[in-house]
Design a protein around this motif. Structure first.
Motif, short mmCIF file in Angstrom:
data_model
loop_
_atom_site.label_atom_id
_atom_site.label_comp_id
_atom_site.label_asym_id
_atom_site.label_seq_id
_atom_site.Cartn_x
_atom_site.Cartn_y
_atom_site.Cartn_z
N ASN A 1 22.48 8.18 -37.72
CA ASN A 1 22.69 9.00 -38.91
C ASN A 1 21.54 8.89 -39.91
N ASP A 2 21.04 7.68 -40.12
CA ASP A 2 20.09 7.44 -41.20
C ASP A 2 18.63 7.40 -40.78
N ASP B 1 20.56 19.79 -41.04
CA ASP B 1 21.37 18.57 -41.16
C ASP B 1 22.51 18.71 -40.16
N LYS C 1 25.14 17.14 -39.61
CA LYS C 1 26.50 17.00 -40.13
C LYS C 1 27.02 18.34 -40.66
N GLU C 2 26.11 19.19 -41.08
CA GLU C 2 26.49 20.48 -41.66
C GLU C 2 26.67 21.59 -40.63
N LYS D 1 28.38 23.78 -38.20
CA LYS D 1 29.79 24.05 -37.93
C LYS D 1 29.98 25.53 -37.66
N LEU E 1 33.38 21.47 -36.01
CA LEU E 1 32.27 20.67 -36.52
C LEU E 1 31.40 20.19 -35.36
N GLY F 1 28.18 19.93 -35.08
CA GLY F 1 27.06 19.06 -35.48
C GLY F 1 27.47 17.60 -35.48
N ASN F 2 28.67 17.33 -35.97
CA ASN F 2 29.21 15.96 -35.95
C ASN F 2 29.41 15.50 -34.51
N GLN G 1 26.06 14.43 -33.11
CA GLN G 1 25.68 13.11 -33.60
C GLN G 1 26.49 12.01 -32.91
N THR G 2 27.77 12.22 -32.74
CA THR G 2 28.62 11.23 -32.07
C THR G 2 28.20 11.06 -30.62
N ASP H 1 25.16 8.90 -30.63
CA ASP H 1 25.61 7.52 -30.85
C ASP H 1 26.04 6.89 -29.52
#
Length: 141
Positions: free
Chosen positions: A38-39, A53, A55-56, A58, A80, A82-83, A86-87, A90
């Motif tokens: 994330n960071d 981004d 997270k945004e 969607k 969502l 984008g989330n 990212q997951t 991960d």
């Protein structure tokens, strides 16, 4: 009362305690990887893709329905994705790190198994054998 004793024996067994420690460390490791993704990882990737981004990201299936006062009457539905991306990243990083750790552990274990066992010390001769050896040596002279 015997049920409690059985449970205590089960809970204090080495492999159960080891598993609990592994779960706790795994949870902490997951937080570290999530923070890394994330960071550290996703901001430059987002910049390379034009300031996105993740997270945004969607897809809105249905907008919120508001009344005249601006209050939400019916909640909308949003995917969502984008989330999800990212997951997924991960997960891939965690899976790769665990793969590399297990691979290293297997390599160390193979090295341990490959070491030849030291040759056992020959047994000491018995008194009769020592006496026979002395007789043989005397006969040679």
């Amino acid at each position: 009362m015997s049920l409690m004793k059985e449970f205590k024996a089960f809970a204090m067994r080495g492999n159960v305690v080891d598993m609990a420690v592994g779960i706790i460390i795994g949870g902490a490791f997951g937080k570290i990887v999530a923070s890394f993704v994330n960071d550290v990882l996703m901001p430059p990737v987002g910049m390379l893709l034009g300031g996105v981004d993740f997270k945004e990201l969607k897809y809105v299936l249905r907008e919120d329905v508001l009344n005249e006062a601006g209050e939400v009457v019916t909640k909308g539905a949003t995917l969502l994705y984008g989330n999800f991306i990212q997951t997924t990243i991960d997960f891939l990083i965690i899976a790769f790190a665990i793969f590399m750790m297990i691979k290293a552990m297997n390599r160390m274990q193979k090295k341990e198994e490959a070491k030849p066992a030291p040759a056992p010390e020959p047994p000491k001769p018995t008194k009769d054998q020592e006496l026979l050896a002395e007789i043989r040596d005397l006969l040679k002279k």
